[in-house]
Design an enzyme around this catalytic site. Sequence first.
Site, short mmCIF file in Angstrom:
data_model
loop_
_atom_site.label_atom_id
_atom_site.label_comp_id
_atom_site.label_asym_id
_atom_site.label_seq_id
_atom_site.Cartn_x
_atom_site.Cartn_y
_atom_site.Cartn_z
CB SER A 129 -3.29 -0.80 -2.19
OG SER A 129 -4.26 0.21 -1.60
CG HIS B 247 -1.74 1.23 1.42
ND1 HIS B 247 -2.84 1.53 0.29
CD2 HIS B 247 -1.90 2.32 2.25
CE1 HIS B 247 -3.46 2.84 0.67
NE2 HIS B 247 -2.61 3.32 1.82
CB SER B 248 0.90 4.31 0.38
OG SER B 248 1.30 5.54 0.12
CG MET B 249 7.32 3.84 0.16
SD MET B 249 8.52 4.12 1.30
CE MET B 249 8.45 2.77 2.50
#
Length: 270
Positions: A129, A101-103
Site C-alpha cells: 500500500s 504501507h509506505s516504507m
Amino acid sequence: MTDSAEPTGPRERDAWLRVFHEAREGARPLVCFPHAGGTAGLYFPLSAALAPGVRTVAVQYPGRQDRCAEPVVEDVTLLADEIARLLAEAPSGPAPVLFGHSMGALVAFETAARLEHRHGATPAGLIVSGMQAPYRRPARCLPDGDDEAVLEALSALGGTDPAVLTHPELRAMILPALRGDVRAATAYRPGSCPSLLSCAITAWAGREDELAGADVRAWAEHTTAAFRTRHFAGGHFYLHGFPPPVVEAVRTALTHVTATPAPSPTRTRT
C-alpha cells in the site's frame, strides 16, 4: 540483531511481533508492517475489526516506544532479514499474508522474498500500500541532520497531527525513529534477494496520493501469480484508523490472495 543460528526466545519474538487480540485456532496470520516513523499500534483498529477470524500480527521496529533504547535499523534489508527469520521460526500453521504501507510495503516485500527464497516458507499473499514497485522508485538522498526536511515531508503526506510536529518534546520523541526510517526507505534498492514471488500480490493507493498509477501497477512484475490493484478515497494515509471500506478491502484481499489461483500472465485490476 541476533545470530540466526540461535533459537529465538519469547521476549525477542514479542519485541518484534505484537498480537493485540485473540484469534480462533487455525486463523490465518496477517503480518502488518508500519510506515516510516510508525508503530505496531497503528494496526490495533484493524486487528480489532478482523478478530477472531484473522490473527493480526503487527511488527514493532526497533527505536520507538518501548523499544526506544534500541538503535533504529536504517536498512530495509536488515529489517527484513530479522523479521523473516522470526516468522520462519514460528510454530506450524497457515502461511501468513504480509501487509505493508509506505516504507512498510518495502519491508513486507523483502520479507516475503526471504521467506520464499531463503527459508522455503512462501507466504500466502502480499498486500502493498502507498508505495511504488521497487524498481520504479526514484533515487533520492536525505542530507544528514536535515530534520526539517524529514518533518516537512511527513507533514505534506498528512500522516501526523501537525500539533505533534510543532511541539518540541514530541518532535524529539519521534525524530530518531522517523529519521532512521526515512534513511532506510530512501537508501533502499532491491536486489539482495530474488524478487520474483509465487504468491499473489495486491497493490493499493489513495486516489489523491502522488503515486503514479503505472508505478503501482508495476508490482505485477514481482509475482508469477495473480495481481490486483485498487484505489481508495484519500491521500497517502487513506487507511488511517482503518475505516470500514478499508477493513472490508482487507477481508476481500485475504480471500483473493489465499485462493492460490493458477499462475497466469493475465493481471486482474479491480
